[in-house]
Design a protein around this motif. Structure first.
Motif, mmCIF file in Angstrom:
data_model
loop_
_atom_site.group_PDB
_atom_site.id
_atom_site.type_symbol
_atom_site.label_atom_id
_atom_site.label_comp_id
_atom_site.label_asym_id
_atom_site.label_seq_id
_atom_site.Cartn_x
_atom_site.Cartn_y
_atom_site.Cartn_z
ATOM 1 N N TYR A 100 29.546 65.460 82.328
ATOM 2 C CA TYR A 100 28.150 65.219 81.969
ATOM 3 C C TYR A 100 27.770 66.033 80.728
ATOM 4 C CZ TYR A 100 23.300 63.938 82.309
ATOM 5 O OH TYR A 100 22.062 63.421 82.016
ATOM 6 N N ASP A 101 28.192 67.291 80.673
ATOM 7 C CA ASP A 101 27.894 68.118 79.498
ATOM 8 C C ASP A 101 28.528 67.523 78.244
ATOM 9 O OD1 ASP A 101 26.455 69.805 81.154
ATOM 10 O OD2 ASP A 101 28.008 71.363 81.220
ATOM 11 N N ALA A 102 29.759 67.009 78.370
ATOM 12 C CA ALA A 102 30.430 66.378 77.230
ATOM 13 C C ALA A 102 29.669 65.134 76.786
ATOM 14 C CB ALA A 102 31.869 66.024 77.599
ATOM 15 N N GLY B 63 28.007 64.245 73.206
ATOM 16 C CA GLY B 63 28.286 62.991 72.505
ATOM 17 C C GLY B 63 27.009 62.236 72.179
ATOM 18 N N LEU B 64 26.059 62.240 73.114
ATOM 19 C CA LEU B 64 24.777 61.580 72.878
ATOM 20 C C LEU B 64 24.039 62.260 71.730
ATOM 21 C CD1 LEU B 64 22.565 59.528 73.640
ATOM 22 C CD2 LEU B 64 21.799 61.151 75.390
ATOM 23 N N ASP B 65 24.014 63.576 71.732
ATOM 24 C CA ASP B 65 23.341 64.293 70.647
ATOM 25 C C ASP B 65 24.001 64.010 69.297
ATOM 26 O OD1 ASP B 65 21.362 65.369 72.255
ATOM 27 O OD2 ASP B 65 22.468 67.232 72.619
ATOM 28 N N ALA B 66 25.328 63.914 69.285
ATOM 29 C CA ALA B 66 26.034 63.588 68.035
ATOM 30 C C ALA B 66 25.664 62.185 67.567
ATOM 31 C CB ALA B 66 27.543 63.709 68.233
ATOM 32 N N ALA C 5 29.661 59.831 68.127
ATOM 33 C CA ALA C 5 29.863 60.216 69.530
ATOM 34 C C ALA C 5 31.346 60.351 69.852
ATOM 35 C CB ALA C 5 29.210 59.196 70.459
ATOM 36 N N ALA C 6 32.149 59.388 69.405
ATOM 37 C CA ALA C 6 33.582 59.406 69.699
ATOM 38 C C ALA C 6 34.245 60.641 69.100
ATOM 39 C CB ALA C 6 34.242 58.135 69.171
ATOM 40 N N GLY D 121 29.869 61.392 83.100
ATOM 41 C CA GLY D 121 28.560 61.550 82.480
ATOM 42 C C GLY D 121 28.170 60.280 81.763
ATOM 43 N N PHE D 122 26.890 59.910 81.853
ATOM 44 C CA PHE D 122 26.452 58.668 81.225
ATOM 45 C C PHE D 122 24.964 58.725 80.901
ATOM 46 C CE2 PHE D 122 28.489 54.288 81.292
ATOM 47 C CZ PHE D 122 27.770 53.841 80.191
ATOM 48 N N PRO D 123 24.528 59.723 80.114
ATOM 49 C CA PRO D 123 23.105 59.786 79.758
ATOM 50 C C PRO D 123 22.740 58.714 78.735
ATOM 51 C CG PRO D 123 24.305 61.490 78.603
ATOM 52 C CD PRO D 123 25.297 60.820 79.522
ATOM 53 N N GLU D 124 21.500 58.303 78.752
ATOM 54 C CA GLU D 124 21.011 57.260 77.841
ATOM 55 C C GLU D 124 19.581 57.588 77.433
ATOM 56 O OE1 GLU D 124 20.762 52.391 77.915
ATOM 57 O OE2 GLU D 124 20.646 53.475 79.812
#
Length: 188
Positions: A66-68, A72-75, A93-94, A160-163
Motif C-alpha cells: 500500500y505504501d508503494a 506510485g500515485l504521488d509520482a 508511476a511505473a 495497494g490500490f489507491p485512487e
C-alpha cells in the motif's frame, strides 16, 4: 444507481480473492483486507475513489504494497498538467514503483486510470501503449488516477490500490479527493 455492474476479480489459484462484487454474507475477521471503490454522483457526474482497509493490523507485505502504491500515485500525480501525454502519467508511476521493488511495477496492471464524467470510466484511459497513449492533457479534464502495487505472483494479500480524482488546471491539477484519508485504513 450503481456505476459498476460487473464483477472485477483479482486472485491467484488457491490464494487471496478480491474484487468488486455484489453484497456478500461474509463475516469479516482479523486480517481481512477490504477495497472500497466508487463514489457519489453529483448532477450526473461520477467520482471514482479507491482506498484499502484491513481488519486489525495488516501483514507487513500489505503495508509495504500500500505504501508503494501511494508513492506510485504521488509520482503519477506529479506529472499531471496541460500538455502532458497520458502515457507519461503511467510511466511516472511505473518508474517509481520499479525503484521501490521491480515486482511492484504498475506495468503488470497496464491500466493506471481513466477519465470521469457521465460514466465512471471514460476516455482517456491512462494506458502507456494503447491507442489513447498519445492523448494530450488539457485544462478541464477530469481524471481518476489509480495505481496498484500487487503481490504478484503469490497473491497473499490484496496489495495497494489507491485512487484519486483530479481536475487538470491551467498550471497542474487539483486533487478533488484530497480530503479522503489516503493512509491504509485499520479497523480494530
Amino acid at each position: 444507481d450503481v456505476p459498476m455492474f460487473s464483477r472485477v476479480p483479482m486472485r491467484g489459484p488457491g490464494h487471496y480473492h478480491a474484487g468488486i462484487l455484489a453484497p456478500q454474507a461474509t463475516v469479516l475477521k482479523k486480517g481481512d483486507m477490504l477495497m472500497f471503490d466508487g463514489g457519489p454522483c453529483h448532477k450526473g457526474y461520477w467520482s471514482d475513489v479507491q482506498r484499502n482497509a484491513c481488519i486489525g493490523e495488516p501483514p507487513a507485505i500489505q503495508r509495504k504494497l500500500y505504501d508503494a502504491a501511494l508513492e506510485g500515485l504521488d509520482a503519477a500525480l506529479s506529472v499531471i498538467k496541460p500538455g502532458v501525454r497520458v502515457a507519461e502519467i503511467h510511466r511516472a508511476a511505473a518508474e517509481r514503483l520499479g525503484k521501490i521493488d521491480p515486482k511492484f511495477s504498475v506495468i503488470r496492471n497496464v491500466f493506471a486510470g481513466h477519465g470521469l464524467g457521465l460514466h465512471t470510466h471514460e476516455q482517456p484511459y491512462l494506458d502507456p501503449t494503447g491507442d489513447q497513449s498519445d492523448i494530450i492533457l488539457k485544462e478541464g479534464m477530469y481524471l481518476a488516477v489509480e495505481i496498484s502495487a500487487q503481490d504478484v505472483p503469490e497473491f497473499r494479500v490484496v496489495g495497494g490500490f489507491p485512487e484519486d480524482n483530479v481536475l487538470v488546471t491551467k498550471d497542474g491539477y487539483e486533487n478533488l479527493t484530497k480530503d479522503v484519508p489516503r493512509e491504509l485504513w485499520i479497523a480494530n
